[in-house]
Structure formats: structure tokens, C-alpha cells
Motif scaffolding. Structure first.
Motif, short mmCIF file in Angstrom:
data_model
loop_
_atom_site.label_atom_id
_atom_site.label_comp_id
_atom_site.label_asym_id
_atom_site.label_seq_id
_atom_site.Cartn_x
_atom_site.Cartn_y
_atom_site.Cartn_z
N THR A 1 0.80 -1.23 0.00
CA THR A 1 0.00 0.00 0.00
C THR A 1 0.83 1.28 0.00
OG1 THR A 1 -0.12 0.09 2.43
CG2 THR A 1 -1.83 -1.19 1.28
N GLY A 2 2.07 1.18 0.47
CA GLY A 2 2.90 2.38 0.58
C GLY A 2 2.64 3.18 1.84
N ALA A 3 1.86 2.63 2.78
CA ALA A 3 1.60 3.32 4.05
C ALA A 3 2.91 3.51 4.81
CB ALA A 3 0.61 2.52 4.89
N GLN A 4 3.16 4.70 5.31
CA GLN A 4 4.44 5.03 5.94
C GLN A 4 4.51 4.59 7.40
OE1 GLN A 4 7.17 6.22 4.20
NE2 GLN A 4 5.79 5.71 2.52
N ASN A 5 3.68 5.18 8.23
CA ASN A 5 3.70 4.83 9.66
C ASN A 5 2.27 4.82 10.20
OD1 ASN A 5 4.81 4.16 12.14
ND2 ASN A 5 5.15 6.28 12.73
N PRO A 6 1.47 3.86 9.73
CA PRO A 6 0.05 3.86 10.12
C PRO A 6 -0.20 3.15 11.44
CG PRO A 6 0.48 2.04 8.65
CD PRO A 6 1.80 2.77 8.82
N VAL A 7 -1.37 3.41 12.00
CA VAL A 7 -1.91 2.52 13.04
C VAL A 7 -2.45 1.31 12.30
CG1 VAL A 7 -3.81 2.21 14.68
CG2 VAL A 7 -2.43 4.29 14.74
N VAL A 8 -2.09 0.13 12.76
CA VAL A 8 -2.45 -1.10 12.06
C VAL A 8 -3.59 -1.81 12.80
CG1 VAL A 8 -1.64 -3.34 11.25
CG2 VAL A 8 -0.09 -1.38 11.24
N LEU A 9 -4.64 -2.14 12.05
CA LEU A 9 -5.68 -3.00 12.57
C LEU A 9 -5.46 -4.38 11.96
CD1 LEU A 9 -8.31 -3.57 14.12
CD2 LEU A 9 -9.56 -2.93 12.05
N TYR A 10 -5.08 -5.32 12.81
CA TYR A 10 -4.78 -6.68 12.36
C TYR A 10 -5.94 -7.59 12.74
CZ TYR A 10 -2.47 -11.26 12.31
OH TYR A 10 -2.15 -12.58 12.09
N VAL A 11 -6.67 -8.07 11.73
CA VAL A 11 -7.87 -8.85 11.98
C VAL A 11 -7.83 -10.14 11.15
CG1 VAL A 11 -9.52 -7.12 12.79
CG2 VAL A 11 -8.98 -7.22 10.36
N SER A 12 -7.82 -11.27 11.84
CA SER A 12 -7.75 -12.54 11.13
C SER A 12 -8.48 -13.62 11.92
CB SER A 12 -6.29 -12.94 10.91
OG SER A 12 -5.68 -13.27 12.15
N GLY A 13 -8.34 -14.87 11.47
CA GLY A 13 -9.00 -15.97 12.15
C GLY A 13 -8.47 -16.22 13.55
N GLY A 14 -7.20 -15.90 13.78
CA GLY A 14 -6.60 -16.19 15.07
C GLY A 14 -6.15 -14.98 15.85
N ASN A 15 -6.26 -13.77 15.26
CA ASN A 15 -5.74 -12.58 15.92
C ASN A 15 -6.63 -11.36 15.68
OD1 ASN A 15 -2.74 -13.49 16.69
ND2 ASN A 15 -3.18 -14.25 14.64
N THR A 16 -6.72 -10.52 16.70
CA THR A 16 -7.38 -9.22 16.57
C THR A 16 -6.60 -8.24 17.43
OG1 THR A 16 -9.55 -10.27 16.29
CG2 THR A 16 -9.52 -7.93 16.86
N GLN A 17 -5.88 -7.31 16.78
CA GLN A 17 -5.02 -6.38 17.50
C GLN A 17 -5.01 -5.02 16.82
OE1 GLN A 17 -1.20 -8.39 17.34
NE2 GLN A 17 -1.60 -9.59 19.19
N VAL A 18 -4.87 -3.98 17.64
CA VAL A 18 -4.59 -2.63 17.15
C VAL A 18 -3.15 -2.32 17.51
CG1 VAL A 18 -5.17 -0.19 17.31
CG2 VAL A 18 -6.98 -1.88 17.37
N ILE A 19 -2.35 -1.95 16.51
CA ILE A 19 -0.89 -1.89 16.66
C ILE A 19 -0.35 -0.57 16.13
CG2 ILE A 19 1.26 -3.01 15.93
CD1 ILE A 19 -0.60 -5.53 15.33
N ALA A 20 0.66 -0.05 16.79
CA ALA A 20 1.38 1.13 16.28
C ALA A 20 2.88 0.92 16.52
CB ALA A 20 0.90 2.40 16.96
N TYR A 21 3.68 1.51 15.65
CA TYR A 21 5.13 1.30 15.68
C TYR A 21 5.83 2.38 16.51
CZ TYR A 21 9.97 1.14 14.00
OH TYR A 21 11.33 1.08 13.92
#
Length: 372
Positions: A145-165
Motif C-alpha cells: 500500500t505504501g503506508a508510511q507509519n500507520p496505526v495497524v488493525l490486524y484482523v484474522s482468524g486467530g488474531n485481533t489487535q490494534v498496533i502502532a510502531y
């Protein structure tokens, strides 16, 4: 601090090639990626040479068991790998590093796939790199996507997390307290006996598009975390009343019209996605960011992207990034890409250090390839 990604480049080479193996759940993925020397950028992107995947699909109403999923991966590992190498047009001698998912995930499937990676590494005398599955999703999402430093919403079958670097770690700001969103959707699909082909979550999404009535469900946000097992239990109860041995018709409180299975799918999505948007917005405010990157299999859901975009639009110059099913759903190329970033920083795993683990936190990874 600028990170030098070419400190360990082989003499006479102007590129790197990595082979990646993913098998943490019911998708077996093998991918080949190429990085030219120099910093990855818009003018020097990672090049996907192949991205092959085979999914273990069970009958409607059934989930996938670790033992059976591992058997599927073992049966298909050689064929999928051969196709990935053929599509990429490369030989084993051209590969710099073999990358594999080291966790988190289902134990038996992970072990089945790492055996393939170890075998090839020893046959071809190639170093190995273990990759955190979650970080693999993030890095592939950033690259595509070319996103530089986003807040990441990680949503899958085994994980649900809000992440920042921050400072070479992906920090978890909020997460599920019980089941992951993908697991919640999959289990409800089993209740309604929705087909698992191509994926139960995708089929719920298509049914939800036909829903008209919003059924009231629990809304469980606890600070920056959320809980979904109670919502699942509640809507499961409604579905069993409506479609059980003694069906009971349920009417919409406002219109008096009958509630349908499509309405239940619509209502479940709306409640779950609203909870995700809420905690993501709070994370954006906390770190003073305006970019959101959605990764993981559920991230390909168009309604989730739409709701997140509406929230981000209200923030100054807000932007939302997401990928399609090629990169959202578990795949080998995200493991190859992330493992190659590690390799370019001189990080490899000895054979004794290739043991997979079901629990491997996102924030355990030292992200050496990103600037401080």
C-alpha cells in the motif's frame, strides 16, 4: 537513523531472492520475492515473483482440526513449492534465504510446513529465517500500500489487535480478550451451516449485503480491548431459536417484518466492526496519527473498509490502506518479504532455532529493518 539494508549483500549481486512458507492455519502458502539492492521505495519496490496458495476446506458446519490441516499441508507442500518455483522461473541455487512462519498459529500445521523449509535449506545449503506471522502481515501491507507509519488493525482468524510502531517494536494498543474476529465469524458460519468455500467469512459478508434489519446485540469494548465470545453466544442462541428443530419466527421491533439469516449476518458484522473502529480511532488519537492500515484475512471485508474509511475521513488528511485477498489472506509472499528484510539485516536462524510456537507475540519482534 537510516537503516542500511545492504550491509550483508553477497559480493557481485545486485538483488536478493527469498522463498517463503506459510502454514499457520488452513492456508498453505509458498511465495518467492525479489528485492533489488537499496532502500525499498516507490521507485524500488519489492517484486512478487510468485504467490501460490492452497486452502484446506471442510464441509459446511465443520471447522478445521489441527491434525487434518497438518495432513493437508504435508500432502500439498511439495506440489505447491514446485509451482511457486516454476511460476517464479528460478532454481534453488538462486535463492538467498528460506523464510518460514515460526508462529503464532496452530501447532501441527506449523510443524508440517517448517519441515519442508528445513529440508530444502539443508539440501540447498541456504540459511533460514523465522518470521512472526503477525509482523509478516504488517510488513506486506506496508509494502503493497505504501503506508508510511500507520496505526495497524490486524484482523484474522486467530488474531485481533490494534498496533502502532515505536522504537523498532510493533506495540499492541488493544486486542481481543477471548476469541479473534475471524474465529467469531467462522463459528457463526458453522451455526448457520454456511459453506466454507471459498471462506466462511467471505460468505457471511455476501449474505450481510442482503441484510435489512439490525438486530440488537451486545457491544463489548473494555478500554482499548474487546470481547467477542459473549456476542457469539448471544447471536448463536437467536440463530438456534430461528433455525433449530422447533423454529421460532423473530420479528423486527420497528417494522414487524421477519428476521432472516442475512439480517443476522448483517447485524453481527455491524456490531463487531463498530467495536473495531472505536478502538482504532482511540489509538489514532493516542499516537496522533491519521493513517490506518488494515491487514489479515478479515481485512479484505469491504464493509469493514467502508466503516473505517468513514471514521478516518473525519480526521485531518486521514487515509485508509488495505489490500485485496492476495495479500490480506495468509500467504507465503508476506513471509518471504518479512524474512528477507531480516536477512538483509544479518538475522538468520540456526537449525536448532527453527522450532515453531503457537504463541509468538507481535511486540516480541525486534524490528531491526525500520528506523528508530
Amino acid at each position: 537513523m537510516t537503516v542500511d539494508l545492504d550491509k550483508f549483500v553477497k559480493p557481485g549481486k545486485d538483488h536478493y531472492i527469498a522463498l517463503g512458507f506459510e502454514g499457520s492455519a488452513n492456508k498453505l502458502g509458498v511465495g518467492v520475492i525479489k528485492h533489488n539492492v537499496g532502500t525499498l521505495s516507490e521507485s524500488n519496490p519489492a517484486i512478487v515473483l510468485s504467490n501460490v496458495r492452497d486452502t484446506y476446506i471442510t464441509p459446511p458446519g465443520e471447522g478445521f482440526l489441527p491434525r487434518d490441516t497438518a495432513r493437508h499441508h504435508r500432502n500439498w507442500a511439495v506440489r505447491v513449492t514446485k509451482k511457486a518455483l516454476h511460476d517464479a522461473g528460478i532454481k534453488g541455487s538462486e535463492i538467498d534465504v528460506i523464510c518460514f512462519t515460526q508462529g503464532p498459529g496452530m501447532g501441527a500445521p506449523l510443524q508440517s510446513v517448517v519441515i519442508m523449509a528445513r529440508t530444502l535449506a539443508q539440501l540447498w545449503n541456504i540459511p533460514m529465517v523465522g518470521v512472526n506471522h503477525c509482523v509478516g502481515h504488517i510488513e506486506m501491507g506496508r509494502e503493497i500500500t505504501g503506508a508510511q507509519n500507520p496505526v495497524v488493525l490486524y484482523v484474522s482468524g486467530g488474531n485481533t489487535q490494534v498496533i502502532a510502531y515505536l522504537r523498532q517494536r510493533y506495540r499492541i494498543f488493544g486486542e481481543t480478550l477471548d476469541i479473534a474476529i475471524g474465529n467469531c465469524l467462522d463459528r457463526f458460519a458453522r451455526t448457520l451451516r454456511i459453506p466454507n468455500d471459498p471462506a466462511p467469512g467471505y460468505n457471511i459478508e455476501q449474505m450481510a449485503k442482503k441484510g435489512k434489519h439490525l438486530v440488537s446485540l451486545p457491544y463489548t469494548v473494555k478500554g482499548m480491548d474487546l470481547s467477542m465470545s459473549g456476542i457469539l453466544g448471544y447471536i448463536d442462541g437467536i440463530a438456534k431459536d430461528m433455525f433449530g428443530k422447533k423454529p421460532k419466527q423473530r420479528l423486527d421491533e420497528e417494522t414487524g417484518e421477519p428476521i432472516t439469516a442475512e439480517d443476522l449476518c448483517f447485524s453481527l458484522q455491524e456490531h463487531l466492526f463498530s467495536m473495531l473502529v472505536e478502538i482504532t480511532e482511540r489509538a489514532l488519537a493516542h499516537v496522533n496519527a491519521n493513517q490506518v492500515l488494515i491487514v489479515g484475512g478479515v481485512g479484505s471485508n469491504e464493509r469493514l473498509q467502508e466503516m473505517m474509511a468513514a471514521m478516518v475521513k473525519d480526521r485531518k488528511n486521514g487515509q485508509i490502506y488495505a489490500t485485496d485477498e492476495r495479500f490480506c489472506i495468509d500467504n507465503g509472499i508476506m513471509i518471504a518479504h518479512t524474512g528477507l528484510l531480516s536477512y538483509r539485516m544479518g538475522i538468520t536462524n540456526e537449525l536448532w532455532d527453527t522450532v515453531c510456537t503457537q504463541r509468538f507475540r507481535t511486540d516480541e519482534v525486534f524490528v531491526k529493518w525500520r528506523e528508530d
